[in-house]
Design a protein around this motif. Structure first.
Motif, PDB file in Angstrom:
ATOM      1  N   ARG A 267       0.822  -1.220   0.000  1.00 34.27           N
ATOM      2  CA  ARG A 267       0.000   0.000   0.000  1.00 34.27           C
ATOM      3  C   ARG A 267       0.855   1.269   0.000  1.00 34.27           C
ATOM      4  O   ARG A 267       0.390   2.328  -0.421  1.00 34.27           O
ATOM      5  N   SER A 268       2.107   1.192   0.474  1.00 31.96           N
ATOM      6  CA  SER A 268       2.949   2.389   0.514  1.00 31.96           C
ATOM      7  C   SER A 268       3.230   2.922  -0.878  1.00 31.96           C
ATOM      8  O   SER A 268       3.494   4.123  -1.051  1.00 31.96           O
ATOM      9  N   PHE A 269       3.196   2.074  -1.929  1.00 31.68           N
ATOM     10  CA  PHE A 269       3.405   2.516  -3.297  1.00 31.68           C
ATOM     11  C   PHE A 269       2.107   3.049  -3.927  1.00 31.68           C
ATOM     12  O   PHE A 269       2.147   3.775  -4.921  1.00 31.68           O
ATOM     13  N   ILE A 270       0.960   2.648  -3.382  1.00 30.83           N
ATOM     14  CA  ILE A 270      -0.342   3.009  -3.974  1.00 30.83           C
ATOM     15  C   ILE A 270      -0.819   4.353  -3.446  1.00 30.83           C
ATOM     16  O   ILE A 270      -1.553   5.084  -4.125  1.00 30.83           O
ATOM     17  N   ARG A 271      -0.385   4.730  -2.242  1.00 28.83           N
ATOM     18  CA  ARG A 271      -0.963   5.865  -1.526  1.00 28.83           C
ATOM     19  C   ARG A 271      -0.968   7.159  -2.353  1.00 28.83           C
ATOM     20  O   ARG A 271      -1.957   7.893  -2.374  1.00 28.83           O
ATOM     21  N   ASP A 272       0.120   7.478  -3.055  1.00 31.09           N
ATOM     22  CA  ASP A 272       0.246   8.772  -3.732  1.00 31.09           C
ATOM     23  C   ASP A 272       0.109   8.664  -5.249  1.00 31.09           C
ATOM     24  O   ASP A 272       0.621   9.525  -5.994  1.00 31.09           O
ATOM     25  N   LEU A 273      -0.529   7.624  -5.756  1.00 33.58           N
ATOM     26  CA  LEU A 273      -0.716   7.494  -7.204  1.00 33.58           C
ATOM     27  C   LEU A 273      -1.490   8.705  -7.736  1.00 33.58           C
ATOM     28  O   LEU A 273      -2.495   9.131  -7.150  1.00 33.58           O
ATOM     29  N   GLY A 274      -1.055   9.230  -8.874  1.00 33.44           N
ATOM     30  CA  GLY A 274      -1.685  10.410  -9.445  1.00 33.44           C
ATOM     31  C   GLY A 274      -1.066  11.697  -8.957  1.00 33.44           C
ATOM     32  O   GLY A 274      -1.343  12.761  -9.497  1.00 33.44           O
ATOM     33  N   GLN A 275      -0.210  11.626  -7.912  1.00 34.36           N
ATOM     34  CA  GLN A 275       0.432  12.817  -7.368  1.00 34.36           C
ATOM     35  C   GLN A 275       1.954  12.697  -7.418  1.00 34.36           C
ATOM     36  O   GLN A 275       2.654  13.700  -7.507  1.00 34.36           O
ATOM     37  N   ASP A 276       2.469  11.479  -7.359  1.00 34.62           N
ATOM     38  CA  ASP A 276       3.907  11.237  -7.298  1.00 34.62           C
ATOM     39  C   ASP A 276       4.330  10.471  -8.549  1.00 34.62           C
ATOM     40  O   ASP A 276       4.036   9.278  -8.679  1.00 34.62           O
TER      41      ASP A 276
END
Length: 890
Positions: free
Chosen positions: A808-817
């Motif tokens: 989940r640590s890779f999914i959290r900022d999808l679309g922003q990072d």
């Protein structure tokens, strides 16, 4: 082994232990002549010698020698990759801790020995490890685990053809089965133990077996058979003590009463561990009555405490508490500190279970204080003492030989002078004497210089680490004693996952990495006026003059951690290193060295539980947290028996059609105060070893639930089950899987086991074989939390994995990072190229879901689709799916 073949050194040592194991002084005497041969042979011969040598001296309470043997075993294991040496070292350390009453720590060490023992074919060693582990699991209340371990010990004894050891294992098993209400198995084990002990000619074991058989028959209501076994035990007691029998006319001697009392006390303790208080009270009262017939006050006190604990368990506090307090006070008065520590821990656990948190905390603090008192400082390495003594004796023999040579030469010169006196004269004779004296003086001087140089080298070796050249633990103890009067700051530094690096790349790479790490740390420490030490395989120590303030110490800790940021280049390989640092100050955090050392260890363990680089300064809150962890561990050990665990199920769905495909089973603990967050209790369960029985329960419950949904016509959703690293590495893991599948009747193709990449990489080759066997059963396998550890892509390609789960640590900022998005896309492409499907964890909004769908991710899981739900609510999700939808992905 053929009849004509000479026994190996390890077999000779095992024969000595087998024949004289109950006489440790005799074992030491018979081992001493074999030491030179063992050190010359090295390998398994040296390993067997050190294990037997350390155990015998530990039995004699000569812990300096035993600790030195443990340290040399670890060194041998690391140097040669010798699994038997590592198993022996951990088992020996566990045994020494057990001798000192520190049963919780002993349980951790023997748990660490089990995976090493499984890698060896030495059945004598495996027997020792399994027996010790079984005994410690009994003491810590893990009765089912104890049964499995003692059965393994019996198998090892049978493989050796060793009747006495097999009898000992069965005598350990029989009362356990009786406490677990398996009366028929208990009787069968006792009868088989009697037969084996008779074959081995060991009367005391036969007596114990008959007494347990009598107890089993009485529990089963077969009074006549019980009386017969009891009568046979009386006859054996007469054979053991003929003089006492003749004088008394019956077996009413203190020895006979003591044998019965021991069996009754053992049964009382086992029933207390199983929380069967009625049976425990019955046995404890018998033990107290029988103990009163002998002179030993200790037996009376232990029986009195057991009676009191049983009454407390039955709610009879007024009748039980005074007995417990009186027994504990008497043990303290007699100075029986080890026994007192064991009983304090038992009392604390029971009080906590009965809801008396204040009383439990009070007894736990007494136990912690007593344990700190019992902890001994590490002893001076006996191995170095023996080497030094051997060197000195060799030098003495060399000097004696030189003196003898001088005397011979003087006699020859005298005779020569007498024969040639008439022709050469007095002047020539004097010249010869002068020349000879000078030569002898030069020779003696040269020998003395060589001896001094050799002794200087030995002194240096005894104070320095052979790999890094840094001062060692002995130097640290000496320097700390010097600084004690003026105060100092101490640090403990551990390299995280160094064992994984050595296991994957070899000890040569590990040693070079240690030298490079030391090279970065040393100048930083020395700039502050301190000294860096190498303590053992994974850790360093630091002593510093008392620093000016907290800011200066914080700056030093940060500088040490920052020094690890550039990767290390070792033999053309780039390696990342993270540290855990614990710090404490004298006299701020303790007035004595032992107290400060304990504070440093506690801070360092706290740092190890944090991800990445971490440094922790000791505070009183850490000690309170440690005590809270101890209390939670005590509660956790009973939670399974109390039925406080339950499973929630979080749905997974296909990203393209948004159809439910399966569930992940998630563990929850509902204590008296409500749901306890998993991040609070799961780390404690992992560290204490409780995750193995808990994981077994999770596996069984999840399989049953998957089968129940299928039988109810709700489709065939795939059930994903998390497997903890300790559970995956446990020797009985495959047996747990077979048991869960057989008992539930679930289709293995509907079960998916999720294993973290860290657990896979601990022993990659063994993992590949184990996973292949799981796949042959029809199970699906997933690698969990991918990208958060240290997986090797070369190994990832070889692992037989069906599915990859992106953390989940890779999914959290999808679309922003953008950087994080690139990593996720790369992971999806990598998994698909290896023939795996991909599940994204922690998907919570439409933006994340849309990105993942566009990149070809197969499935998702998270609050955006469904929260974790109890089984009844999760079944409602299945009800609303189109017919046949929840079928998984095959």
């Amino acid at each position: 082994m053929p009849a004509w073949a000479a026994p190996t050194l390890a077999q000779q040592i095992d024969a000595i232990e087998s024949s004289y194991g109950s006489e440790p002084a005799e074992v030491v005497a018979r081992l001493r002549p074999l030491e030179a041969q063992a050190r010359a042979a090295g390998g398994d011969g040296l390993r067997a010698f050190l294990a037997a040598w350390g155990f015998a001296h530990g039995s004699l309470d000569q812990l300096t020698v035993a600790d030195a043997a443990t340290a040399e075993l670890i060194d041998l294991g690391e140097r040669e990759g010798n699994a038997a040496a590592m198993a022996s070292a951990f088992a020996l350390r566990a045994t020494l801790l057990q001798f000192s009453g520190r049963l919780g720590a002993a349980h951790e060490w023997i748990s660490a020995a089990l995976p090493w023992a499984e890698k060896t074919q030495d059945e004598a060693l495996r027997y020792w490890v399994f027996m010790t582990a079984g005994d410690l699991n009994v003491w810590t209340g893990h009765l089912q685990q104890a049964v499995a371990l003692l059965q393994a010990a019996d198998r090892s004894a049978q493989a050796q053809g060793h009747a006495r050891r097999s009898a000992q294992a069965r005598i350990g098993l029989a009362p356990l089965r009786l406490a677990l209400h398996d009366v028929d198995s208990a009787r069968a084990d006792a009868q088989e133990a009697f037969r084996l002990a008779g074959h081995a000619g060991v009367l005391p074991l036969q007596l114990a077996a008959k007494l347990i058989e009598a107890a089993a028959e009485q529990e089963a209501g077969r009074q006549a058979a019980g009386d017969l076994a009891h009568d046979q035990a009386e006859q054996l007691a007469r054979a053991l003590a003929p003089a006492a029998s003749a004088a008394a006319g019956s077996v009413g001697t203190p020895g006979w009463a003591g044998s019965q009392a021991q069996v009754q006390q053992q049964m009382a303790d086992l029933h207390l561990s199983a929380r069967q208080f009625d049976a425990a009270l019955r046995y404890a009262e018998r033990a107290l009555r029988l103990a009163g017939e002998e002179t030993g006050a200790e037996a009376v006190d232990l029986a009195r405490i057991s009676v009191g604990l049983a009454r407390l368990g039955l709610g009879r506090r007024a009748a039980g508490a005074p007995l417990v307090d009186a027994g504990l006070a008497s043990l303290e008065k007699q100075g029986l500190k080890v026994r007192l520590l064991e009983q304090l821990n038992r009392h604390a656990e029971l009080l906590d279970e009965l809801g008396d948190a204040a009383g439990a905390l009070r007894q736990s603090r007494k136990a912690l204080g007593l344990e700190a008192e019992l902890v001994r400082n590490d002893r001076v390495s006996t191995v170095l003492d023996l080497q030094r003594r051997s060197s000195f004796e060799q030098s003495q023999r060399a000097l004696e030989a030189l003196t003898h040579d001088n005397e011979l030469q003087a006699n020859q010169l005298a005779r020569h002078d007498s024969e040639r006196r008439l022709t050469l004269g007095l002047a020539v004779a004097m010249l010869v004497v002068v020349i000879l004296t000078v030569a002898l003086h030069q020779r003696a001087r040269k020998a003395n210089l060589a001896l001094q140089q050799h002794n200087a080298e030995l002194a240096h070796v005894s104070l320095h680490d052979r790999v890094t050249g840094l001062p060692n633990r002995r130097s640290l103890e000496r320097d700390a004693r010097t600084l004690e009067s003026q105060g100092f700051t101490g640090l403990g530094i551990v390299i995280k996952r160094l064992g994984l690096i050595m296991g994957s790349l070899g000890h040569a790479v590990g040693d070079e990495l240690l030298c490079q790490v030391a090279g970065r740390l040393k100048p930083i420490v020395e700039r502050q006026g301190g000294c860096l030490y190498r303590l053992d395989g994974l850790s360093f120590g630091v002593t510093l003059p008392a620093l000016a303030g907290g800011a200066q110490l914080a700056g030093l800790l940060d500088e040490l951690l920052q020094a690890m940021q550039p990767v290390f280049l070792v033999q053309h390989q780039e390696l990342a290193v993270t540290l855990s640092i614990g710090a404490a100050e004298l006299p701020r955090h303790g007035r004595r060295l032992a107290e400060v050392a304990k504070a440093i260890q506690l801070a360092m363990r706290h740092a190890q539980r944090q991800p990445g680089n971490a440094a922790v300064l000791y505070t009183d809150e850490l000690m309170l947290e440690q005590q809270d962890r101890l209390l939670m561990e005590a509660r956790l050990s009973q939670a399974l028996d109390k039925g406080e665990f339950e499973l929630f199920y979080q749905a997974q769905c296909d990203l393209q059609g948004r159809q439910l495909t399966g569930f992940e089973a998630l563990l929850r603990w509902r204590g008296p105060e409500g749901l306890i967050p998993p991040d609070r209790f799961i780390p404690v369960a992992e560290e204490s070893g409780l995750m193995v029985p808990i994981g077994r329960w999770v596996l069984q419950q999840a399989c049953r639930q998957a089968k129940a949904w299928h039988d109810a016509g709700l489709g065939k959703p795939v059930m994903a089950i998390n497997i903890s690293p300790r559970q995956f590495q446990h020797p009985d893991f495959m047996a747990m899987v077979h048991e869960a599948l057989d008992h539930s009747g679930v289709d293995p193709h509907r079960i998916e086991l999720e294993i973290t990449e860290g657990a896979m990489m601990d022993d990659a080759e063994a993992t590949i074989a184990k996973m292949a066997e799981l796949r042959r059963l029809g199970l699906h396998l997933a690698i969990d939390d991918f990208g958060t550890g240290y997986s090797s892509l070369a190994y990832l390609r070889r692992f037989p994995i069906n599915r990859l789960k992106i953390d989940r640590s890779f999914i959290r900022d999808l679309g922003q990072d953008d950087e994080g998005a690139a990593i996720v896309q790369a992971l999806i492409q990598l998994a698909h190229s290896l023939g795996m499907t991909v599940v994204a964890e922690g998907v919570e909004d439409d933006r994340q879901e849309r990105c993942l769908r566009d990149w070809g991710c197969d499935m998702m899981q998270g609050f955006g689709y469904a929260r974790p739900l109890p089984a009844r609510d999760a079944a409602a999700l299945l009800d609303v799916q189109p017919s046949g939808a929840p079928q998984g992905d095959g």
